[in-house]
Design an enzyme around this catalytic site. Structure first.
Site, PDB file in Angstrom:
ATOM      1  N   HIS A 123       0.818  -1.215   0.000  1.00 26.06           N
ATOM      2  CA  HIS A 123       0.000   0.000   0.000  1.00 26.06           C
ATOM      3  C   HIS A 123       0.849   1.261   0.000  1.00 26.06           C
ATOM      4  O   HIS A 123       2.052   1.225   0.234  1.00 26.06           O
ATOM      5  CB  HIS A 123      -0.980   0.005   1.181  1.00 26.06           C
ATOM      6  CG  HIS A 123      -0.353  -0.011   2.541  1.00 26.06           C
ATOM      7  ND1 HIS A 123       0.374   1.030   3.061  1.00 26.06           N
ATOM      8  CD2 HIS A 123      -0.378  -0.964   3.504  1.00 26.06           C
ATOM      9  CE1 HIS A 123       0.767   0.727   4.292  1.00 26.06           C
ATOM     10  NE2 HIS A 123       0.330  -0.488   4.570  1.00 26.06           N
ATOM     11  N   CYS A 141       2.718  -4.882   6.659  1.00 31.87           N
ATOM     12  CA  CYS A 141       2.509  -4.657   5.228  1.00 31.87           C
ATOM     13  C   CYS A 141       3.797  -4.190   4.551  1.00 31.87           C
ATOM     14  O   CYS A 141       4.821  -3.987   5.197  1.00 31.87           O
ATOM     15  CB  CYS A 141       1.415  -3.615   5.021  1.00 31.87           C
ATOM     16  SG  CYS A 141      -0.214  -4.148   5.583  1.00 31.87           S
TER      17      CYS A 141
END
Length: 166
Positions: A123, A141
């Site tokens: 992301h 992440c």
């Protein structure tokens, strides 16, 4: 009169589109056949077979060494996964999902009586990026800039393998 109204409406829509930041790009290059993340180098590579198409600097989970084992450990997983979903409305600008946990990850965490966690994504930063945060700031992440995630989002399709190495 009818054409004048249509012309004014079209001009207004074009003006609004020009003022807004473009969130999605159209990619017309070679297919991305594999994503490779090298955690040690903090690099993400988009490949077409053996040819590197693009490479990006990345940030990882706040505890970047080692494979993700349980929810909340702050680690980014290691192994073979797939891009399995996308979120155009991510609080981190755009995001594409990594298929963690796989059956091995689930069994390993279950043997410890814990949850393996989930919701691992590549992301951008979005408005929720902590100002002055260290390079490795996510909960597990893989983070890139907002411009880079726009490129990645347009180039990588669901089902693409992602290999995450130490």
């Amino acid at each position: 009169m009818r054409f004048l109204k249509f012309g004014i409406l079209a001009l207004a829509l074009l003006s609004a589109a020009a003022c807004s930041q473009k969130k999605f790009y159209n990619y017309r290059g070679p297919e991305v056949t594999q994503v490779v993340v090298n955690k040690g180098e903090r690099r993400l590579h988009l490949l077409h077979h053996n040819k590197v198409l693009e490479s990006y600097d990345i940030g990882l989970g706040f505890a970047p060494r080692g494979h993700k084992v349980v929810e909340g450990d702050g680690k980014t997983p290691e192994g073979l996964y797939y891009i399995d979903r996308r979120n155009p409305n991510s609080k981190f600008h755009l995001s594409i999902g990594v298929s963690y946990p796989n059956p091995y990850d689930r069994a390993n965490a279950q043997a410890m009586g814990k949850s393996p966690g989930g919701d691992i994504f590549i992301h951008g930063r979005g408005d929720n990026y902590p100002k002055g945060a260290p390079r490795d700031w996510t909960a597990g992440c893989i983070a890139v800039s907002d411009k880079q995630i726009r490129d990645i989002y347009s180039m990588v399709q669901d089902g693409t393998p992602i290999i995450i190495t130490p």
